[in-house]
Motif scaffolding. Structure first.
Motif, mmCIF file in Angstrom:
data_model
loop_
_atom_site.group_PDB
_atom_site.id
_atom_site.type_symbol
_atom_site.label_atom_id
_atom_site.label_comp_id
_atom_site.label_asym_id
_atom_site.label_seq_id
_atom_site.Cartn_x
_atom_site.Cartn_y
_atom_site.Cartn_z
ATOM 1 N N THR A 50 59.710 64.041 43.129
ATOM 2 C CA THR A 50 58.453 63.497 43.657
ATOM 3 C C THR A 50 57.228 64.269 43.167
ATOM 4 O OG1 THR A 50 58.697 64.838 45.652
ATOM 5 C CG2 THR A 50 59.549 62.588 45.733
ATOM 6 N N TYR A 51 57.443 65.414 42.519
ATOM 7 C CA TYR A 51 56.317 66.172 41.984
ATOM 8 C C TYR A 51 56.737 66.904 40.717
ATOM 9 C CZ TYR A 51 58.479 70.098 44.487
ATOM 10 O OH TYR A 51 59.365 71.032 44.955
ATOM 11 N N LYS A 52 55.769 67.345 39.949
ATOM 12 C CA LYS A 52 56.003 68.024 38.676
ATOM 13 C C LYS A 52 56.780 69.322 38.892
ATOM 14 C CE LYS A 52 53.457 68.929 34.489
ATOM 15 N NZ LYS A 52 52.189 68.840 33.823
ATOM 16 N N LYS A 53 57.680 69.617 37.993
ATOM 17 C CA LYS A 53 58.517 70.831 37.997
ATOM 18 C C LYS A 53 59.608 70.813 39.060
ATOM 19 C CE LYS A 53 55.686 73.308 35.186
ATOM 20 N NZ LYS A 53 55.980 73.567 33.845
ATOM 21 N N GLU A 54 59.744 69.753 39.818
ATOM 22 C CA GLU A 54 60.758 69.702 40.869
ATOM 23 C C GLU A 54 62.173 69.715 40.287
ATOM 24 O OE1 GLU A 54 61.698 67.317 45.014
ATOM 25 O OE2 GLU A 54 60.435 66.359 43.525
ATOM 26 N N ILE A 55 62.382 69.069 39.151
ATOM 27 C CA ILE A 55 63.701 69.060 38.525
ATOM 28 C C ILE A 55 64.100 70.467 38.103
ATOM 29 C CG2 ILE A 55 65.023 68.230 36.543
ATOM 30 C CD1 ILE A 55 63.292 65.692 36.641
ATOM 31 N N SER A 56 63.180 71.191 37.473
ATOM 32 C CA SER A 56 63.464 72.564 37.039
ATOM 33 C C SER A 56 63.837 73.455 38.208
ATOM 34 C CB SER A 56 62.247 73.164 36.327
ATOM 35 O OG SER A 56 61.941 72.434 35.180
ATOM 36 N N ILE A 57 63.075 73.361 39.265
ATOM 37 C CA ILE A 57 63.328 74.181 40.446
ATOM 38 C C ILE A 57 64.669 73.816 41.078
ATOM 39 C CG2 ILE A 57 62.528 74.665 42.795
ATOM 40 C CD1 ILE A 57 59.637 74.190 41.660
ATOM 41 N N TYR A 58 64.936 72.522 41.204
ATOM 42 C CA TYR A 58 66.185 72.073 41.825
ATOM 43 C C TYR A 58 67.398 72.552 41.032
ATOM 44 C CZ TYR A 58 69.747 69.067 43.820
ATOM 45 O OH TYR A 58 70.883 68.605 44.421
ATOM 46 N N LEU A 59 67.356 72.387 39.711
ATOM 47 C CA LEU A 59 68.503 72.803 38.901
ATOM 48 C C LEU A 59 68.660 74.314 38.864
ATOM 49 C CD1 LEU A 59 68.569 70.302 35.935
ATOM 50 C CD2 LEU A 59 70.266 70.616 37.720
ATOM 51 N N ALA A 60 67.571 75.033 38.803
ATOM 52 C CA ALA A 60 67.661 76.496 38.806
ATOM 53 C C ALA A 60 68.322 76.997 40.081
ATOM 54 C CB ALA A 60 66.271 77.105 38.645
ATOM 55 N N ASN A 61 68.084 76.328 41.188
ATOM 56 C CA ASN A 61 68.649 76.751 42.466
ATOM 57 C C ASN A 61 70.033 76.182 42.753
ATOM 58 O OD1 ASN A 61 66.362 78.241 43.105
ATOM 59 N ND2 ASN A 61 65.353 76.497 44.047
#
Length: 79
Positions: free
Chosen positions: A24-35
């Protein structure tokens, strides 16, 4: 749209599970996968160049990474 397919614990019983993630917002995919990437054996990305870039940024921040399958559905698809 961004899809994640995982089956680490269930594959020994020939059962798999699918997790669907729509950012739903920018960089959310990166954060989700990193975690969360340690939970998955395969990540399937549907999207354009930006979606793939975010997925790669999240995955490359970890040592043990799941496999990545990219299905280009964006406008430009430079990769």
């Amino acid at each position: 749209m961004f899809f994640i397919y995982y089956y680490k614990e269930l594959k020994k019983y020939n059962i798999f599970d699918v997790s669907i993630f729509k950012p739903t917002y920018k960089k959310e995919i990166s954060i989700y996968l990193a975690n969360n990437c340690s939970r998955f054996e395969l990540v399937i990305v549907f999207g354009g160049d930006g979606t793939l870039n975010e997925a790669l940024n999240g995955l490359m921040s970890k040592i043990n990474r799941p496999k990545l399958l990219y299905i280009p559905t964006g406008t430009v698809n430079d990769f």
